[in-house]
Structure formats: C-alpha cells, structure tokens
Design an enzyme around this catalytic site. Structure first.
Site, PDB file in Angstrom:
ATOM      1  N   ASP A  99       6.468   3.389   3.578  1.00 28.50           N
ATOM      2  CA  ASP A  99       5.637   2.530   4.422  1.00 28.50           C
ATOM      3  C   ASP A  99       4.540   1.799   3.654  1.00 28.50           C
ATOM      4  OD1 ASP A  99       7.172   3.469   6.531  1.00 28.50           O
ATOM      5  OD2 ASP A  99       5.789   5.113   6.954  1.00 28.50           O
ATOM      6  N   LYS A 122       6.907  -2.579   1.983  1.00 27.48           N
ATOM      7  CA  LYS A 122       8.043  -3.142   1.237  1.00 27.48           C
ATOM      8  C   LYS A 122       8.678  -4.326   1.973  1.00 27.48           C
ATOM      9  CE  LYS A 122       9.884   0.978   1.327  1.00 27.48           C
ATOM     10  NZ  LYS A 122       8.771   1.800   1.797  1.00 27.48           N
ATOM     11  N   ALA A 178      14.488   4.257   7.371  1.00 23.34           N
ATOM     12  CA  ALA A 178      13.549   3.207   6.967  1.00 23.34           C
ATOM     13  C   ALA A 178      13.153   2.356   8.164  1.00 23.34           C
ATOM     14  CB  ALA A 178      14.202   2.316   5.905  1.00 23.34           C
ATOM     15  N   GLY A 179      11.924   1.897   8.140  1.00 20.16           N
ATOM     16  CA  GLY A 179      11.461   0.898   9.102  1.00 20.16           C
ATOM     17  C   GLY A 179      10.647  -0.102   8.316  1.00 20.16           C
ATOM     18  N   HIS A 180      11.185  -1.272   8.096  1.00 20.70           N
ATOM     19  CA  HIS A 180      10.514  -2.283   7.277  1.00 20.70           C
ATOM     20  C   HIS A 180      10.043  -3.425   8.178  1.00 20.70           C
ATOM     21  CE1 HIS A 180      12.739  -0.849   3.389  1.00 20.70           C
ATOM     22  NE2 HIS A 180      12.034   0.101   3.977  1.00 20.70           N
ATOM     23  N   THR A 198      13.321  11.941  10.269  1.00 16.19           N
ATOM     24  CA  THR A 198      13.320  10.897  11.298  1.00 16.19           C
ATOM     25  C   THR A 198      14.441  11.139  12.315  1.00 16.19           C
ATOM     26  OG1 THR A 198      14.776   9.522   9.959  1.00 16.19           O
ATOM     27  CG2 THR A 198      12.405   9.160   9.691  1.00 16.19           C
ATOM     28  N   GLN A 244      12.025   4.109   1.690  1.00 15.89           N
ATOM     29  CA  GLN A 244      11.192   5.290   1.465  1.00 15.89           C
ATOM     30  C   GLN A 244      10.270   5.046   0.258  1.00 15.89           C
ATOM     31  OE1 GLN A 244      14.901   6.085   2.052  1.00 15.89           O
ATOM     32  NE2 GLN A 244      14.080   5.725   4.073  1.00 15.89           N
ATOM     33  N   ARG A 299       5.444   7.936  15.125  1.00 17.45           N
ATOM     34  CA  ARG A 299       4.554   9.072  14.870  1.00 17.45           C
ATOM     35  C   ARG A 299       3.293   8.608  14.137  1.00 17.45           C
ATOM     36  NH1 ARG A 299       8.506  13.027  11.591  1.00 17.45           N
ATOM     37  NH2 ARG A 299       9.101  11.018  10.715  1.00 17.45           N
ATOM     38  N   ARG A 309       0.720   8.359  11.309  1.00 16.43           N
ATOM     39  CA  ARG A 309       0.847   8.682   9.892  1.00 16.43           C
ATOM     40  C   ARG A 309      -0.390   9.430   9.437  1.00 16.43           C
ATOM     41  NH1 ARG A 309       2.515   2.558   8.662  1.00 16.43           N
ATOM     42  NH2 ARG A 309       4.720   2.631   9.215  1.00 16.43           N
ATOM     43  N   SER A 338      -1.995  -7.700  -0.915  1.00 13.82           N
ATOM     44  CA  SER A 338      -1.713  -8.064   0.469  1.00 13.82           C
ATOM     45  C   SER A 338      -2.932  -7.719   1.319  1.00 13.82           C
ATOM     46  CB  SER A 338      -0.475  -7.290   0.933  1.00 13.82           C
ATOM     47  OG  SER A 338      -0.298  -7.421   2.322  1.00 13.82           O
ATOM     48  N   GLY A 345      -3.097  -8.383   4.878  1.00 19.45           N
ATOM     49  CA  GLY A 345      -2.774  -8.402   6.301  1.00 19.45           C
ATOM     50  C   GLY A 345      -1.270  -8.329   6.467  1.00 19.45           C
TER      51      GLY A 345
END
Ligand code: GDP
Ligand code: IMO
Ligand code: MG
Length: 422
Positions: free
Chosen positions: A15, A18, A41-43, A131, A224, A303, A305, A411, A413
């Site tokens: 997280d 990426k 993964a959640g991108h 997950t 990941q 969830r 973090r 980065s 934002g």
C-alpha cells in the site's frame, strides 16, 4: 535497441502507492506487466473525478496506448477478474487487445478461497490476517504441482481438471471444522473463465522478450511489498509470493541482466495491514492522526491500517534486496502538521542494539528514533521540489544519505497530478 525492464515495487508492507505511481509513469512505457500476487492487491488510481481500485489488472490500463500484461507469476481469481473488467468497461475504457494474460498464470479456485478462510479460522490468534482471497492455498498448489493454469482453460478436459482439484480440496477441508458452501461461488467462477477467454491468452515470456528485442519499453509492477516477501519478509506474517525484484524475473520470464531501473516506493511513514510484527507501530494518538490524515484503510478489505514512523533498518534491507536505483516517496502531504517527525534508526533487543532487519523481528523490544523537525505547509498543491519547506527537503536528504539512493519522485496527494518528479 534491446531494452531493459524497469521494475516498480513496494519497500514496506504494501500500500505504498504503487498503483498511483505506475499510472503516472505509464506514458513513458509501451508495456506494463504485473509479475506476482493476485487480488490480495488493491492498487488505487485517481484521475479526473474517478477513483478506481485494481486487483488483478495492471495499473497501466487507464492510459490509451499501453499494452498491459498479467504475468505468469500472478494468481487470478476469475470472479474478481470479471468484476474488474466490467467496472473498467463502465468507464468506457477500450480493453481490446490491450490486456494480455499469461498461459502460465495460476487460477484461484473457489475452494482455494475456502481453504484460506478455513486455515485462518483454525489459527485463531496466530492468524496471518490474510485478505482471504485464496492466495496462500493457490501458491501452495503451484509449488505442490497441483495447480490449474490459465492455459488449461483452453484444454478439452478443463472441467475435469477443475473437478479433481476441487475434490482434493474437499478432502483437505474435511480436516478443518469449517462450514462452507462451494456452489455459491462456482457459477460465477465459470462465468469469469468465459470472461478470461475473451482476452489474448499468450506465452507472455516470449512476448515480453520479443518486444524488448524490438525496442519496446516495459515497466514491471509489483504487488504487496518487500517486507511481505515469502523468503525475506516478516515470516510467517507474509504473503506467498516473491515480492522483491527477483520476482519480476521469475514472474515474467525476464533474465536478471535484463532488469533496468528499480523504482523502490515507500510511504513517508509506515503502515501495515493484517497481523505480524511492526517495530515502529504507534498505538497512540499520533498513530490515529496518521490513519485519519492518510486515510489508512485497506483498499481490498477496508480494514484500518496500522500506522507508525518510517523504519530505516527495514528500508535499508529492502533497498539491498531489490537493488533499488531510484526512490519514490509517497504521502509526504500526510506528514504536514507534526512538530517533529521520528525516524527509526535501530532496534533495541535483549542482546543489544542492532541496526539491521533481523531474522525474527519479534526480538525487537523497542525502536530507537532520530527526531527531525516537522513542517506545517500544506503540500497538496506544491508541484516543484524547490517549493518544499526546508524541513521536508532536510527529511528527504536524510533518507537519501541513509539509504544511498536518490529520491526522484515525491507524491503529495492521491491524484495523478499530485506527483512531483525531480
Ligand atoms: P498500493 O497498493 O501500493 O497501490 O497502494 P493503495 O492504493 O492500496 O494505497 C495507497 C492509498 O494512498 C490510496 O488510497 C491512494 O489513493 C493514496 N495515495 C497515494 N499516494 C498518495 C499521496 O501522496 N498522498 C495521499 N494523501 N494519498 C496518496
Ligand atoms: P498491495 O499490492 C498490504 C497482507 C495481508 C496479510 C498478508 C497475507 O495493495 O500493496 P494474503 O492475502 O496475501 O495471504 O495476506 O499480506 N497483504 C497486503 N497488505 N497491501 C497488499 O497488497 C497486501 N496483500 C497482502 O494483509 O497481512
Ligand atoms: Mg494496496
């Protein structure tokens, strides 16, 4: 000219941002390829007024011209894949001939997901905090030489192969005291298989090497993060694939000497979702502030973090394992407003102070911090390094000196535009 494959991967526990940065870098490349992981993964990408979370599909998909490849190292859940495809079509994105899938990528079966849930439930307090997407059982079947691959979809006896693997899983499930309903998933799973069939199913290792020889530029996208790597992460609280740069070689069929730049991405602080040791975790109001300001809730599971300060011994370890050539720091904006910012420079253990990431990270009794001055300036509209407050420049220089690698992108934002290149 024969090109090399650049790699972008996470240096922490995932997280790091990426997806956002791959989307920003995509116009510089011809091909974007995911090399490992799956829908764990959640991108997240944000552009125009759109916020989109990708799970199986590479983060280059929202630019017009690039080819996106799901590599052999990835594990695909057809149910989630179908859902992702539908939501991308809704945004009027043309996927025709732009999304290619490796024949050697493994399939996550409904029974893999159930096995994941049964295994976690049986572990009680020692659960990994998976997950629950079936990642562990699918990679176990891959290394156990039982798995079903995307290429199998095209074979006549695919259904039979599916049934015999599922039977095997049912026998395994009988060892657990776990209730499940397989049928609930199966219909959607076979619909997802039909969706996969609509895309080009290829020998991606040949494709990638041929395109490289033709002078095409490739960016490999990790999922990941290094500290979740199966070999080098905080085992057993890790995922089941090689998340490090070497995973791009095995996960795409790219020889080690064909790796070019290695972009190591990290948050200006640190987060972790799921169980496992986290030396710099903050259990106080500062941790709560980071979670709120950074909106630190899982992109895949929602969830909260766990949050803490930057961990230099861990980052040094990640830089070493990956051969990072350029650093990307995200979420610098979230650190605005702290009087002082802490950075972990070593760990106190019962055998003394150490400055490296140890075999058993639970041996850390306390983190040792260096304090640096914070800044109050809102960074979300800054678009040049030279407009950074001096304290942020100082923070970046400190990290660069410690890690021996330049920070080339910051980065500030979640939006595509909130990215500053040096
Ligand atoms: P990934 O798994 O590495 O792609 O990261 P995620 O998408 O799971 O989590 C990163 C989160 O931070 C997402 O919600 C992004 O929209 C957001 N994000 C990315 N970069 C920045 C940044 O520089 N500042 C802020 N405030 N949010 C960011
Ligand atoms: P991205 O690509 C953060 C974590 C889970 C759990 C452990 C094992 O979005 O950075 P798994 O489902 O793989 O068996 O879970 O790994 N985890 C992630 N944490 N970001 C991810 O992916 C993750 N993928 C898995 O929370 O602790
Ligand atoms: Mg994520």
């Amino acid at each position: 000219m024969r090109m090399k494959v650049d790699v972008l991967l996470g240096l922490q526990w995932g997280d790091e941002g990426k997806g956002k940065v791959v989307d920003v870098l995509t116009p510089k490349y011809d091909i974007i390829a995911r090399f490992q992981g799956g829908p764990n993964a959640g991108h997240t990408l944000e552009f125009n007024e759109i916020k989109h979370v990708l799970h199986n599909i590479p983060s280059g998909i929202f630019r017009d011209d690039q080819i996106n490849i799901i590599g052999n190292g990835v594990v695909i859940d057809p149910i989630i894949f179908k859902r992702e495809i539908e939501s991308i079509y809704k945004l009027k994105i043309n996927l025709d001939k732009r999304l290619l899938i490796s024949k050697k990528a493994h399939l996550i079966l409904p029974s893999h997901r159930i096995l994941d849930a049964a295994s976690e439930a049986s572990k009680g307090k020692t659960k990994i905090g998976s997950t629950l997407k079936g990642i562990g059982p699918t990679y176990m079947d891959k290394t156990g030489r039982n798995g079903l691959r995307v290429g199998d979809i095209l074979s006549k006896d695919f259904k039979q192969k599916y049934l015999s693997l599922t039977e095997k899983h049912k026998r395994l499930l009988s060892m657990y005291d776990f209730k499940y309903k397989l049928e609930e998933y199966e219909e959607g799973w076979f619909e997802g298989i039909e969706t996969i069939k609509k895309f080009l199913i290829i020998d991606s290792e040949h494709y990638i090497n041929r395109e490289m020889a033709n002078g095409k530029s490739i960016l490999a996208e990790g999922a990941q993060g290094t500290l979740l790597d199966i070999d080098f992460g905080s085992y057993p609280y890790v995922t089941s694939s090689n998340t490090i740069c070497a995973g791009a070689c095995t996960g795409l069929g790219v020889a080690p000497n064909r790796i070019g730049e290695v972009f190591g991405i990290f948050k200006a602080y640190c987060t972790r979702v799921g169980s496992g040791p986290f030396p710099t975790e903050l259990h106080d109001s500062t941790g709560e502030t980071l979670r709120k300001k950074g909106n630190e809730f899982g992109s895949t599971t929602g969830r909260p973090r766990r949050c803490g300060w930057l961990d230099l011994p861990a980052l040094k370890y990640s830089v070493m394992l990956n051969g990072v050539t350029a650093l990307i720091m995200t979420k610098a904006d979230v650190l605005s407003g702290f009087d002082t910012i802490k950075v972990c420079s070593g760990y106190k253990t019962k055998d003394g102070i150490i400055d490296y990431f140890p075999h058993d990270i639970t041996c850390v009794e306390e983190s040792i911090y260096t304090e640096l001055p914070g800044w109050s300036k809102n960074l979300t509209h800054v678009n040049d390094f030279k407009d950074f407050p001096s304290e942020l420049t100082n923070y970046i220089k400190f990290i660069e000196k410690e890690l021996g690698v330049p920070v080339t992108i910051v980065s500030v934002g979640p939006h595509r535009n909130q990215t500053i290149e040096h």
